[in-house]
Design a protein around this motif. Structure first.
Motif, PDB file in Angstrom:
ATOM      1  N   LEU A  19       0.660  -1.107   0.061  1.00 46.98           N
ATOM      2  CA  LEU A  19      -0.107  -0.001   0.000  1.00 46.98           C
ATOM      3  C   LEU A  19       0.811   1.270  -0.102  1.00 46.98           C
ATOM      4  O   LEU A  19       1.540   1.367   0.953  1.00 46.98           O
ATOM      5  CB  LEU A  19      -0.871   0.177   1.360  1.00 46.98           C
ATOM      6  N   GLY A  41      -6.228  -2.987  -2.083  1.00 50.94           N
ATOM      7  CA  GLY A  41      -5.730  -2.273  -1.086  1.00 50.94           C
ATOM      8  C   GLY A  41      -6.705  -1.618  -0.045  1.00 50.94           C
ATOM      9  O   GLY A  41      -6.682  -0.764   0.761  1.00 50.94           O
ATOM     10  N   GLY A 206      -2.560  -0.770  -5.005  1.00 51.37           N
ATOM     11  CA  GLY A 206      -2.028  -0.298  -3.768  1.00 51.37           C
ATOM     12  C   GLY A 206      -1.605   1.217  -3.879  1.00 51.37           C
ATOM     13  O   GLY A 206      -1.112   1.867  -2.930  1.00 51.37           O
TER      14      GLY A 206
END
Length: 252
Positions: A19, A41, A206
């Motif tokens: 992330l 994410g 992410g």
């Protein structure tokens, strides 16, 4: 105060996934949709906001307070509604509520009973007896009864029938209508957000691909339209074409 929730540079590294410096903000009285394919994410971001997982960088502030430094104070202002969340299935709602309200100094019993009546909930029913839609309504009743300023919703309409989804989405709109509460709504059912969201944040592998009010967000992807298309793309088409283009480039 222009921001109820501010996420800046949020980073979490896992083997095979990162992330990566996620930033966005949620203003008072707004519904923000958090979109992205499975594994992008979304759930990791919500868990990091709640400080349920350790992070590798970034900050989260709620009502101008750092969530990590003032965790208990901040969490008292947050209501969490995660789809698929099950309490003890044989416990009655009344028992679950008695245990839950001890954690909130601002618990409002009158408001809780009003929510029960409005949502058609019966306290003497065991949790397992509720339909998926009624389970979401019960979680919302708990969240609203301690005057939460921010609701974090992770796939709350997943698995609901069309009538239940319509009721829940209408309820979300009513919750934010007076400007005192905001909603961060993670979902891959983008048609729900077409109907109720004010702002959209798109997580892609992410990272934040875009975050803006919904109209501006859709215009930002005009380059994905064909020459024959005159109207802005829906959120679903934006996701499909973005992910398809990414897959095509990877394949090549």
């Amino acid at each position: 105060m222009n921001e109820l929730l501010s996420v800046r540079g949020l980073t979490k590294r896992y083997p095979g996934f990162t992330l990566d410096s996620v930033s966005f903000s949620v203003a008072p009285g707004r519904i923000m949709g958090l979109i992205g394919k499975n594994g992008a994410g979304k759930s990791t971001t919500l868990k990091a906001i709640l400080n349920l997982i350790p992070t590798d960088g970034g900050s989260v502030t709620l009502l101008d307070q750092d969530v990590r430094e003032r965790e208990l104070t901040c969490k008292a202002q947050v209501g969490v509604v995660f789809g698929g969340l099950d309490y003890y299935p044989l416990k009655r709602l009344s028992a679950i509520t008695r245990a839950t309200r001890r954690f909130y100094s601002q618990w409002d019993q009158d408001r809780y009973e009003t929510c029960l009546h409005r949502f058609g909930l019966e306290e003497e029913k065991p949790f397992k007896a509720l339909s998926n839609g009624m389970k979401v309504k019960y979680l919302l009743a708990l969240a609203l009864s301690h005057h939460a300023r921010l609701l974090l919703l992770d796939e709350p309409t997943s698995g609901l029938d069309p009538v239940s989804r319509d009721e829940i989405l209408h309820l979300f709109t009513r919750i934010v209508s007076d400007g005192s509460c905001s909603i961060l709504f993670s979902t891959h059912i983008t048609s729900d957000l077409d109907r109720c969201a004010h702002d959209i944040t798109y997580l892609h592998n992410g990272q934040v691909l875009a975050s803006a009010p919904k109209d501006a967000f859709q215009r930002a992807f005009d380059q994905l339209r064909t020459p024959e298309e005159q109207e802005p793309l829906t959120l679903e088409e934006i996701m499909l074409r973005t992910e398809r283009r990414d897959w095509d480039e990877t394949a090549l």
